[in-house]
Structure formats: structure tokens, C-alpha cells
Design a protein around this motif. Structure first.
Motif, short mmCIF file in Angstrom:
data_model
loop_
_atom_site.label_atom_id
_atom_site.label_comp_id
_atom_site.label_asym_id
_atom_site.label_seq_id
_atom_site.Cartn_x
_atom_site.Cartn_y
_atom_site.Cartn_z
N LYS A 145 0.88 -1.21 -0.01
CA LYS A 145 0.20 -0.12 -0.10
C LYS A 145 0.82 1.35 -0.04
O LYS A 145 0.61 2.17 -0.76
CB LYS A 145 -0.92 0.12 1.22
CG LYS A 145 -2.21 -0.81 1.28
CD LYS A 145 -3.20 -0.78 2.20
CE LYS A 145 -4.35 -1.82 2.24
NZ LYS A 145 -4.88 -1.86 3.67
N GLN A 146 1.87 1.16 0.96
CA GLN A 146 2.94 2.29 0.67
C GLN A 146 3.60 2.76 -0.58
O GLN A 146 3.79 3.84 -0.93
CB GLN A 146 3.97 2.06 1.92
CG GLN A 146 3.64 2.45 3.26
CD GLN A 146 4.71 2.33 4.26
OE1 GLN A 146 5.38 1.70 4.40
NE2 GLN A 146 4.72 3.70 5.02
N GLN A 147 4.02 1.44 -1.15
CA GLN A 147 4.70 1.80 -2.49
C GLN A 147 3.88 2.21 -3.41
O GLN A 147 4.05 2.96 -4.33
CB GLN A 147 5.07 0.26 -2.91
CG GLN A 147 6.26 0.09 -2.09
CD GLN A 147 7.23 -1.34 -2.69
OE1 GLN A 147 6.39 -2.04 -3.08
NE2 GLN A 147 8.33 -1.74 -2.54
N ALA A 148 2.50 1.51 -3.37
CA ALA A 148 1.40 2.22 -4.30
C ALA A 148 1.18 3.70 -4.28
O ALA A 148 0.72 4.45 -5.12
CB ALA A 148 0.02 1.61 -3.94
N ALA A 149 1.04 3.93 -2.89
CA ALA A 149 0.81 5.71 -2.70
C ALA A 149 1.94 6.28 -3.00
O ALA A 149 2.15 7.40 -3.58
CB ALA A 149 0.33 5.51 -0.95
N GLN A 150 3.30 5.94 -2.66
CA GLN A 150 4.49 6.70 -2.68
C GLN A 150 5.28 6.39 -3.97
O GLN A 150 6.49 7.03 -4.43
CB GLN A 150 5.46 6.89 -1.55
CG GLN A 150 4.76 6.92 -0.18
CD GLN A 150 5.71 6.47 1.05
OE1 GLN A 150 6.91 6.18 0.84
NE2 GLN A 150 4.90 6.34 2.13
N SER A 192 11.38 -1.77 0.21
CA SER A 192 11.60 -2.94 -0.31
C SER A 192 12.67 -3.64 0.82
O SER A 192 12.42 -4.75 1.15
CB SER A 192 12.27 -3.06 -1.55
OG SER A 192 11.13 -2.70 -2.59
N ARG A 193 13.69 -2.86 1.04
CA ARG A 193 14.75 -3.38 2.31
C ARG A 193 14.08 -3.53 3.55
O ARG A 193 14.35 -4.54 4.21
CB ARG A 193 15.98 -2.68 2.32
CG ARG A 193 16.83 -2.55 1.00
CD ARG A 193 18.24 -2.14 1.45
NE ARG A 193 17.91 -0.55 1.55
CZ ARG A 193 18.08 0.41 0.89
NH1 ARG A 193 18.18 0.19 -0.34
NH2 ARG A 193 18.05 1.70 1.26
N GLU A 194 13.12 -2.66 3.91
CA GLU A 194 12.47 -2.85 5.23
C GLU A 194 11.43 -4.03 5.21
O GLU A 194 11.59 -4.81 6.08
CB GLU A 194 11.61 -1.67 5.50
CG GLU A 194 12.43 -0.33 6.00
CD GLU A 194 11.48 0.97 6.15
OE1 GLU A 194 10.43 0.58 6.10
OE2 GLU A 194 12.24 2.02 6.56
N LEU A 195 11.19 -4.05 4.02
CA LEU A 195 9.97 -5.37 4.20
C LEU A 195 10.74 -6.69 4.00
O LEU A 195 10.41 -7.38 4.81
CB LEU A 195 9.08 -5.33 2.77
CG LEU A 195 8.34 -6.71 2.71
CD1 LEU A 195 7.06 -6.79 3.64
CD2 LEU A 195 7.86 -6.41 1.04
N GLU A 196 12.01 -6.78 3.29
CA GLU A 196 12.75 -7.77 3.60
C GLU A 196 13.30 -8.26 4.67
O GLU A 196 13.34 -9.40 5.19
CB GLU A 196 13.93 -7.63 2.41
CG GLU A 196 14.81 -8.99 2.24
CD GLU A 196 15.84 -8.85 1.05
OE1 GLU A 196 16.75 -9.42 1.19
OE2 GLU A 196 15.77 -7.64 0.15
#
Length: 540
Positions: free
Chosen positions: A316-321, A328-332
Motif C-alpha cells: 500500500k505504501q509503495q502504491a501511494a509513494q 523493499s529493504r524494510e519489508l525484506e
């Protein structure tokens, strides 16, 4: 009556009195029967005698013992039986009573038969006796056959004597009526003694069957514990035998009679009988989170929900920003941490190693992760009960579950102390109930010290521990190797857990190896260097 006759009567009474006393002392049924037949021969100066017992199905008289002085023969009893001495049917093919064979006649009619000249009487078929005479070159002349009837007039067997001999001339003579009266009195005593012995054996068989019944019940609840109940008595008796052989140390005078050995063996069979009430989920708890099933899979599912929610959040954050390497690194990193934590909890759940303080803190930290359930409620990843189980320092049992397990020994004692044990078995509750006590008094349930425990209880303690260490069928552990088990047991001998004297005997006389060769998996039997066993000083 002449002086000699008075002397003979006195001698016979003495024989009967001596036998009466012996009947109460002799426990081996075969030895008892030999004593009965030999006494009957002595009383009547018979050259030979045979004893038959009724078969279990009441259809035959089974040959048991034969003595013959002239031929120097002894068959049956404590020796091997002769193929020539065959069973005699009590009924004919037409189901009528067998009155042709003299012993069958005496048995069926329940009356004595006294014959002066065997082969002059047409009343009986002496085919078997003729064959015996022809084979051995013997001549049966006088015969006395007496049924053995117990106190309920039930047939126990038949005693037959041949060829009474005059005391001085040694000429064969008829059996007198006095002979017959004395033998009838003797067989009556003997039949009662045999019945009593058989009743005792039947009661012992019943007791052993009830013990096995209890162990079957435990086995059905826990096949692993059931095997333990069978193996501990065997190892107990091996160590007890070794202790009796030692000629040094504090146990050099230790000895047990056959009755005491039986008492110890039976105590070994019953040492865990209290586990019949222990809940299955406690006995069989293979992992920390196991109840009916292993709840680690529920935690795995929650981690999957955490992964899903985190992935959705970052998407959702990537879709908005827009695309972001940072996101991606935080998610990983988060997903890797979740996987590491999940793997850590799965390993902690096994309980095979003692947990470090930092591991316990990590469990508490992971527990605070939150996830959202189907109703939209926020939950912590682990509830209090799951945290308690996963933070068990060693093993798979919580303190409460450990109390439940330990309570089996208190219940064992209570169960056994309620039974009216006969004198020769009265120590069974103490033997069976003491195998979790320790030499230093830190054991349970009574906290006894070494000197307050019998040698037998201390023997069983070692057997119980060694079997548990080497057992490969426990749901919560693998069986240890022989050398590893001896090292652990050796440390126990040093720290006041087990009797160091008995441990020395256990190693010196290689009881461990005897047990291993019979009951351990060959893969567990590794090379043992006795010089490296803690607490054991190998004799020079």
C-alpha cells in the motif's frame, strides 16, 4: 504286638512326623513330590515306587516320578522323565471309567488296591508293568496303589509302591494292612500339601497376571512407558545379582533369598503402576506446545498472517509513494526476522537443550508481536499459556505438568500400601516407591537419604535412570549411546543422586554391557572407556 513291631510303628510315625514338617517348608513342587514318594518307600520298605498326578483336563494320570532301588532308577521329579513311562487314561474309548489299569482303578474308585502277587490276579491289565519287567529284567510281585485325595476328596494323583522287602532277609513280601493304613494317611497329608502348593502357585500366577494387566493398561496409554515397565525389572535383577556377587565394599554381605528376589522383581514390575492415572497428554508430551496436537502449527499460521499483513502494508505504501528501495529493504528485513523468529520458536519447542537466559528473553519479546484475527481484534502472537510452555528451561514439561508426572510415585506408594501383602512381599511398596529418592535426600516423594533407603530401592533407582537414558522410543528424546549414558550416570554417582557403591558394581561387573547386548539398539552400543567414566575408579 512284638517289640520289633512297636519299633517299626514308632519309626513309621517318625517318618510321618518328619514329612509333615517338611511339607510346610518345601516350596519346590517336584522336590516335594520326591520327598513324599521316598518317605512312602521308607515306611513300607518298598523296593520301588511311582507317583502319578492328574492332568489339568482331568482325563489322564500323568507319570511324574519313578524310584527303584534294585535297578538304581530315578525318573521324573527333579530329573528327566522316561519315554517308557506314559500317561494313563482315566476313561476308555467308550467314555466308561478305566478300571483295567490298577492306578486308573484306584483313581476312579478312590480306593486303595493291595495285591500280594501281581501276576496271579486277573482283575487288572498289567501290560505296562510286564513290559517294564521284561525291559529291566525285574519282577514286580507285591503292589500297593493308593489314591491321593485332598480335603475335598478331590483326586490329586496316585502313589504306587512295589515289592515290600522284609527288614532283615530282604525277601519280597506283601504290603500289610498296617502299611496300607500308614500310606493312606501319608497320601492324604501329601494331597493336601500338593493342593496348597498348587493353590499358592495359582495365586502367584493370578498376582503376576494382575500386575501385567496394570502394565497393559499403562502400555495402551503410552507404549513408551509400557516398555519401561518391562525393562526396569530386568535391569534391576541384573544389578541385584551383581551386587550379591561382590566381595568388597559396603555391599559385600548383601544377599537375597529366592523369596526376596521374587519380591524385588515384583516391585520392579509395579514401580510405575501409579502412571495408570497420569493423563496421556502429559506422559506423551513430545514438545513444549503439544496437547492433543502440537500447537506450534498455530503459531506458524499466525506468522503467516503477520507476513501477509506486513506485505499488504508495504504494498500500500509503495502504491501511494511509488517504488522505493528503502521500503523493499524494510519489508525484506521484517520478513527475514519473522522467519528467524519462527525457526527459533520451532527449535525451542523441541526442548532437547537447556535454554539460555537470552533465549528466554527472546521468547518473551516475540510474544509481544501483534496480529489481527478474523473478528478484527488485535492479539499478541503468543498467549500466556504458550509463553509459559515455550519458556520451559529444559525438557517439555511445565512445573505443573512436572508435578503431575512426579505424583505418579506418590500414587504408586498409596496404591501398593492399600494391598494386604503377605509377609514375604511386604517390602514391595518401599522398593517400588523409593526409585525416585536420592542419596542426598533431594529426591521425591519423601526426601529420603541413602541410609534411609533399602539396597533394593537404590538398585531400582539406577535401573530406572539407565533405562530412561538409553530408551530410544520416548516421544521427547532419542536414546543416548552407552558411553554417554554411563557418563551421565557417573556424574549422578558423584553429585549424591545414586548410590556410588552400586554404580561401581554396575560398571565393574559390566551390568551395563549385559543389558545393552540384550535390550539396546546396536547403533547405541559404542566403545566404552571405563577410565573416562566419572566416579568410577577401575580396579588395578
Amino acid at each position: 504286638m512284638s517289640e520289633l513291631s512297636n519299633k517299626q510303628i514308632a519309626e513309621r510315625l517318625q517318618h510321618l512326623t518328619t514329612l509333615s514338617i517338611a511339607l510346610n517348608d518345601i516350596k519346590n513342587i517336584e522336590v516335594l513330590l520326591e520327598r513324599i514318594l521316598q518317605t512312602a518307600k521308607n515306611i513300607t520298605h518298598a523296593d520301588g515306587g511311582t507317583l502319578y498326578r492328574v492332568s489339568a483336563d482331568k482325563k489322564y494320570l500323568e507319570f511324574d516320578i519313578l524310584f527303584n532301588d534294585s535297578l538304581d532308577l530315578h525318573f521324573g521329579g527333579t530329573l528327566e522323565k522316561s519315554e517308557q513311562m506314559r500317561s494313563i487314561p482315566l476313561s476308555l474309548d467308550n467314555a466308561e471309567p478305566n478300571l483295567e489299569a490298577v492306578v486308573a482303578y484306584a483313581a476312579n474308585r478312590k480306593e486303595s488296591v493291595n495285591i500280594e502277587h501281581v501276576y496271579d490276579t486277573p482283575l487288572f491289565n498289567f501290560l505296562g508293568m510286564r513290559k517294564f519287567d521284561e525291559f529291566y529284567g525285574y519282577h514286580c510281585q507285591s503292589l500297593l496303589t493308593v489314591p491321593m485325595l485332598d480335603h475335598n476328596s478331590e483326586l490329586v494323583g496316585v502313589l504306587q509302591l512295589v515289592n515290600s522287602k522284609a527288614p532283615f532277609s530282604h525277601q519280597v513280601q506283601p504290603f500289610s494292612m498296617t502299611d496300607q493304613v500308614f500310606i493312606e494317611a501319608l497320601t492324604s497329608q501329601a494331597a493336601i500339601a500338593i493342593t496348597n502348593q498348587e493353590l499358592i502357585l495359582q495365586l502367584e500366577d493370578l498376582l503376576e497376571s494382575l500386575v501385567n494387566l496394570i502394565n497393559i493398561g499403562i502400555d495402551e496409554k503410552s507404549p513408551n512407558t509400557g516398555r519401561h515397565c518391562q525393562q526396569v525389572p530386568k535391569l534391576t535383577m541384573m544389578l541385584a545379582d551383581a551386587a550379591q556377587k561382590t566381595d568388597e565394599g559396603a555391599l559385600k554381605d548383601f544377599a537375597m533369598s529366592m523369596s526376596e528376589r521374587y519380591e524385588l522383581w515384583l516391585a520392579g514390575m509395579l514401580h510405575d503402576c501409579g502412571k495408570i492415572t497420569t493423563p496421556v497428554h502429559v506422559i506423551e508430551k513430545a514438545t513444549k506446545l503439544q496437547t492433543i496436537f502440537d500447537r506450534i502449527h498455530l503459531i506458524d499460521a499466525r506468522f503467516e498472517i503477520l507476513r501477509r499483513d506486513v506485505e499488504i502494508h508495504y504494498l500500500k505504501q509503495q502504491a501511494a509513494q511509488g517504488p522505493s528501495n528503502r521500503l523493499s529493504r524494510e519489508l525484506e528485513c521484517k520478513l527475514e526476522r519473522f522467519e528467524d523468529d519462527r525457526t527459533f520458536l520451532a527449535y525451542a519447542n523441541i526442548g532437547s537443550e537447556r535454554m539460555k537466559d537470552e533465549d528466554l528473553q527472546r521468547v518473551a519479546s516475540i510474544a509481544n508481536y501483534t496480529w489481527v484475527d478474523q473478528q478484527g481484534n488485535t492479539q499478541t502472537l503468543l498467549n500466556e499459556e504458550e509463553v509459559e510452555n515455550l519458556m520451559i528451561p529444559a525438557g517439555t514439561l511445565t512445573n505443573e505438568e512436572r508435578k503431575i508426572i512426579n505424583n505418579h510415585i506418590s500414587l504408586t506408594i498409596r496404591m501398593l500400601e492399600t494391598l494386604p501383602w503377605p509377609k514375604h512381599l511386604q517390602h514391595i511398596p518401599e522398593f517400588a516407591g523409593g526409585h525416585h529418592e536420592r542419596m542426598d535426600g533431594k529426591g521425591y516423594p519423601r526426601g529420603l537419604r541413602g541410609e534411609e533407603m533399602s539396597v533394593q530401592a537404590r538398585i531400582m533407582a539406577i535401573a530406572d535412570i539407565f533405562e530412561a537414558l538409553t530408551a530410544k522410543d520416548r516421544p521427547y528424546k532419542t536414546g543416548k549411546t552407552l558411553s554417554e549414558s554411563l557418563r551421565i550416570l557417573g556424574k549422578f554417582s558423584l553429585n549424591g543422586h545414586i548410590d556410588p557403591e552400586l554404580f561401581h558394581i554396575f560398571v565393574k561387573q559390566k551390568v551395563y554391557l549385559e543389558y545393552a547386548n540384550q535390550f539396546m539398539d546396536s547403533a547405541q552400543i559404542d566403545e566404552v572407556d571405563e577410565t573416562q567414566i566419572p566416579g568410577y575408579l577401575k580396579p588395578q
